[in-house]
Design a protein around this motif. Sequence first.
Motif, PDB file in Angstrom:
ATOM      1  N   GLU A   1      69.024 -23.914 118.812  1.00  0.00           N
ATOM      2  CA  GLU A   1      70.372 -23.660 118.071  1.00  0.00           C
ATOM      3  C   GLU A   1      71.554 -24.300 118.929  1.00  0.00           C
ATOM      4  O   GLU A   1      72.534 -24.822 118.533  1.00  0.00           O
ATOM      5  CB  GLU A   1      70.391 -22.335 118.015  1.00  0.00           C
ATOM      6  CG  GLU A   1      69.548 -21.810 117.084  1.00  0.00           C
ATOM      7  CD  GLU A   1      69.206 -19.978 117.140  1.00  0.00           C
ATOM      8  OE1 GLU A   1      69.042 -19.503 116.040  1.00  0.00           O
ATOM      9  OE2 GLU A   1      69.487 -19.528 118.300  1.00  0.00           O
ATOM     10  N   LEU A   2      71.537 -24.047 120.074  1.00  0.00           N
ATOM     11  CA  LEU A   2      72.452 -24.542 121.277  1.00  0.00           C
ATOM     12  C   LEU A   2      72.707 -26.225 120.866  1.00  0.00           C
ATOM     13  O   LEU A   2      73.862 -26.693 120.891  1.00  0.00           O
ATOM     14  CB  LEU A   2      72.242 -24.218 122.466  1.00  0.00           C
ATOM     15  CG  LEU A   2      72.298 -22.858 123.088  1.00  0.00           C
ATOM     16  CD1 LEU A   2      71.893 -22.349 124.576  1.00  0.00           C
ATOM     17  CD2 LEU A   2      73.973 -22.187 122.917  1.00  0.00           C
ATOM     18  N   LEU A   3      71.510 -26.824 120.921  1.00  0.00           N
ATOM     19  CA  LEU A   3      71.656 -28.405 120.853  1.00  0.00           C
ATOM     20  C   LEU A   3      72.214 -28.558 119.493  1.00  0.00           C
ATOM     21  O   LEU A   3      72.757 -29.525 119.527  1.00  0.00           O
ATOM     22  CB  LEU A   3      70.183 -28.844 121.062  1.00  0.00           C
ATOM     23  CG  LEU A   3      70.299 -30.305 121.067  1.00  0.00           C
ATOM     24  CD1 LEU A   3      71.030 -30.817 122.264  1.00  0.00           C
ATOM     25  CD2 LEU A   3      68.629 -30.891 121.628  1.00  0.00           C
ATOM     26  N   SER A   4      71.788 -27.964 118.321  1.00  0.00           N
ATOM     27  CA  SER A   4      72.147 -28.148 117.102  1.00  0.00           C
ATOM     28  C   SER A   4      73.693 -28.121 116.864  1.00  0.00           C
ATOM     29  O   SER A   4      74.293 -28.759 116.054  1.00  0.00           O
ATOM     30  CB  SER A   4      71.452 -27.546 116.041  1.00  0.00           C
ATOM     31  OG  SER A   4      71.972 -26.053 116.090  1.00  0.00           O
ATOM     32  N   THR A   5      74.361 -27.387 117.812  1.00  0.00           N
ATOM     33  CA  THR A   5      75.719 -27.293 117.757  1.00  0.00           C
ATOM     34  C   THR A   5      76.557 -28.151 118.510  1.00  0.00           C
ATOM     35  O   THR A   5      77.620 -28.416 118.731  1.00  0.00           O
ATOM     36  CB  THR A   5      76.128 -25.738 117.951  1.00  0.00           C
ATOM     37  OG1 THR A   5      75.798 -25.407 119.346  1.00  0.00           O
ATOM     38  CG2 THR A   5      75.536 -24.747 116.882  1.00  0.00           C
ATOM     39  N   ALA A   6      75.849 -28.884 119.724  1.00  0.00           N
ATOM     40  CA  ALA A   6      76.522 -29.671 120.400  1.00  0.00           C
ATOM     41  C   ALA A   6      77.023 -31.151 119.479  1.00  0.00           C
ATOM     42  O   ALA A   6      76.380 -31.390 118.624  1.00  0.00           O
ATOM     43  CB  ALA A   6      75.380 -30.238 121.287  1.00  0.00           C
TER      44      ALA A   6
END
Length: 176
Positions: A12-17
């Motif tokens: 999830e964190l990477l998908s919002t980067a």
Amino acid sequence: MPQRKQQPSFKELLSTAKYSAVHLEMRDSYAVDYEESGFAAWKAGHRLNPDDRGSWWRPWCDVASQAVARGIAMRRARIVSEPVSEYIKFEHSETFTNVAAGEQVRWLPRRQASDLALPGNDFWVFDDHLVRFHIFNGDGGDEGEELTEDPDVIRLCRHAFNSVWARGIPHEEYKV
């Protein structure tokens, strides 16, 4: 008793980067459940086949490839003691999968990091505005994550990563 807020997953964190995800690893061994069988197989002589992408560490390679395809610069730096531990030999032998997924990886011998200010835990920095610390116990077991948007902590982590990166040896050149 208040409930602990659920942390977003790494995916999830990477998908919002929007543009970058950098990772600094500083341990000579990890004892995380998801690597246990792979490490045991490696110690028994199994090696990943570079031509069999489907057998590589999933879903990590897919997640990283998708992020890189979106334009995210993914860089990973590892500080290691030399001579390297058996675990680092394992990790090094399988890092070609990270590179194939689009990550850039560098290795820094620990003796070359003595004068660097480093945080106490491994971390990811996303887009220079969020740090995800990965906490491990003394045996290398996973104790969870902590997130921070504290500007001073972000500055420390960015500086630490960039300092290690500048001195690091590209994966293709680092020999164990």
